[in-house]
Design a protein around this motif. Sequence first.
Motif, PDB file in Angstrom:
ATOM      1  N   GLU A 163       0.838  -1.210   0.000  1.00 36.16           N
ATOM      2  CA  GLU A 163       0.000   0.000   0.000  1.00 36.16           C
ATOM      3  C   GLU A 163       0.863   1.247   0.000  1.00 36.16           C
ATOM      4  N   ASN A 164       0.466   2.198  -0.776  1.00 37.59           N
ATOM      5  CA  ASN A 164       1.062   3.528  -0.727  1.00 37.59           C
ATOM      6  C   ASN A 164       0.207   4.364   0.215  1.00 37.59           C
ATOM      7  N   GLY A 165       0.342   4.062   1.494  1.00 39.29           N
ATOM      8  CA  GLY A 165      -0.480   4.673   2.530  1.00 39.29           C
ATOM      9  C   GLY A 165      -0.463   3.819   3.779  1.00 39.29           C
ATOM     10  N   ASN A 166      -1.406   4.079   4.701  1.00 39.51           N
ATOM     11  CA  ASN A 166      -1.429   3.347   5.972  1.00 39.51           C
ATOM     12  C   ASN A 166      -2.827   2.883   6.362  1.00 39.51           C
ATOM     13  N   LEU A 215       1.095   1.349  -9.602  1.00 35.65           N
ATOM     14  CA  LEU A 215       1.461   1.976  -8.332  1.00 35.65           C
ATOM     15  C   LEU A 215       2.353   3.187  -8.570  1.00 35.65           C
ATOM     16  N   GLY A 241       0.520   6.234  -9.861  1.00 33.76           N
ATOM     17  CA  GLY A 241      -0.543   6.763  -9.015  1.00 33.76           C
ATOM     18  C   GLY A 241      -1.917   6.262  -9.392  1.00 33.76           C
ATOM     19  N   THR A 265      -3.213   2.551  -5.437  1.00 35.02           N
ATOM     20  CA  THR A 265      -2.520   2.722  -4.152  1.00 35.02           C
ATOM     21  C   THR A 265      -2.358   1.405  -3.411  1.00 35.02           C
ATOM     22  N   GLN A 269       9.020  -1.306  -4.314  1.00 34.79           N
ATOM     23  CA  GLN A 269       9.551  -0.469  -3.240  1.00 34.79           C
ATOM     24  C   GLN A 269      10.758   0.345  -3.699  1.00 34.79           C
ATOM     25  N   LEU A 307       9.082   3.241  -5.402  1.00 39.29           N
ATOM     26  CA  LEU A 307       8.272   4.065  -4.496  1.00 39.29           C
ATOM     27  C   LEU A 307       8.790   3.893  -3.069  1.00 39.29           C
ATOM     28  N   ASP A 355       7.996   5.117  -0.295  1.00 45.43           N
ATOM     29  CA  ASP A 355       7.018   5.078   0.796  1.00 45.43           C
ATOM     30  C   ASP A 355       6.098   3.855   0.737  1.00 45.43           C
ATOM     31  N   LEU A 356       6.241   3.044  -0.296  1.00 49.46           N
ATOM     32  CA  LEU A 356       5.385   1.866  -0.401  1.00 49.46           C
ATOM     33  C   LEU A 356       5.716   0.886   0.723  1.00 49.46           C
ATOM     34  N   ARG A 357       4.688   0.397   1.400  1.00 47.71           N
ATOM     35  CA  ARG A 357       4.930  -0.501   2.524  1.00 47.71           C
ATOM     36  C   ARG A 357       4.215  -1.825   2.316  1.00 47.71           C
TER      37      ARG A 357
END
Length: 339
Positions: free
Chosen positions: A132-135, A191, A194, A197, A210, A213, A215-217
């Motif tokens: 996910e590009n986010g949390n 991803l 954009g 996500t 990763q 990106l 910040d990808l987690r």
Amino acid sequence: MKRTKISAMLLTIAMIMSLAACGGNSGNSASSGAASSSAEVTPTAYSIAALKGPTAMGLVKLMQDAKTGESLSNQYTFSLAASADEVTPKLIQGELDMACVPANLAAVLYQKTEGQIETLAVNTLGVLYIVENGNAVQSMSDLRGMTIVAAGKGSTPEYALRYLLSENGVDPDKDVTIDWKSEHSECVAALASGEATVALLPQPFVTVAQNKLGDLRVALDLTEEWNKLDNGSSLITGVIVARKEVVDANPAAVKAFLQDYAASVDWVNGNVADAAQLIGSYDIVDAAVAEKALPNCNIVCITGSEMKQKLSGYLSVLFDQNSKSVGGALPEDDFYFGA
């Protein structure tokens, strides 16, 4: 089995060779069901295909040894493919002797060929992750209402995702949107642009994404999510299969191949940096990516009764969810070599 001129020559002039002892079980590899080192085998020529990913990564030492003429139990030629669709027609038509394929596809091919496909080993356990590009995603249930880009429709990624969503109270047909791509690289591109996500990706594509990106987690490890269900099975990504006529023609040579394969897997898991360089040289994935991804690729060589126990449990779960995912019926015992 139909002999090539090369294999005929080998059978004529090659000395009877003792099976090389299997390499130690470092990392995740196993060698249950392989032939004993005291057995003798008539060397045979095998044509083997692997998919660009963890299954090919585990074979690289054997590929390199075959290329450089190292002493091996048999003669091997290898080919690499981007998807199973490139491999299965050649296997069924007899152009290939063995192939690395998704676990459920092996069962489908067994049914399609009326039992003429045999599984030799599990070569990859769970390698699937939700990134996910986010949390927002902390659990499977958090995926409700989201769009997930994924590749692998009709094989392990689809069936594993659908099963885990369902078991966590999320209807995969109503509660989420799964945007199916033809290749995992397309998911990475989505991803990066954009467009998406959240994605379902296997290693080493997780590492590739990763790198693009920062910040990808990794939000969810599907192997961990599967194990939480405690359903008596393991998440399995890939296996290596052979045509039954190939196996029946020389079972001892097939067992010898499995020892060579297990030794390659042990070496890859025990020599990550060197293995990564080989992986890069075969254009399977970039060497730097391979070095980061290998510890999370769950590359194994599980054979015999342990292979049957793990694979039959996994296929049973898929069958209960959707019988078509394994070809409409569970395979018989002759599907499992050496079990």
